[in-house]
Design a protein around this motif. Structure first.
Motif: not given
Length: 104
Positions: A55-56, A71
């Motif tokens: 997802t990231v 992040v």
């Protein structure tokens, strides 16, 4: 507002809720019949991390330097305090601060 204006969205929400619960029930039902081997246990334990990465990373690739800062801050916070919510809040705060400073 007439009944015809909201019956479509309400029906769609109820259908999605029914589908969600059906899938969840089917997952529990199927997994109750699968023998839990050491390999399967390791695969299931690795699944949440794999979902987070899947997802990231695409979001960070499109988000520019501010997303990568977020992040990095979230990862550092997670390593430091081991709290998901704190890491998420720190990462989001870092992205907001970076974008407020004009970073892409």
């Amino acid at each position: 507002m007439t009944a015809a204006d909201w019956t479509g969205p309400v029906a769609a929400i109820l259908a999605m809720a029914a589908a969600t619960y059906a899938v969840r029930f089917a997952g529990y039902w199927i997994m109750s019949r699968v023998p839990l081997t050491p390999f399967l246990r390791a695969a299931l334990e690795a699944l949440p991390g794999a979902i987070i990465v899947a997802t990231v990373v695409p979001l960070a690739m499109r988000g520019g330097i501010s997303a990568w800062i977020g992040v990095a801050v979230a990862a550092a916070t997670m390593l430091a305090v081991r709290k998901d919510i704190a890491a998420m809040a720190a990462g989001m705060g870092a992205v907001m601060a970076a974008r407020a400073l004009g970073l892409p």
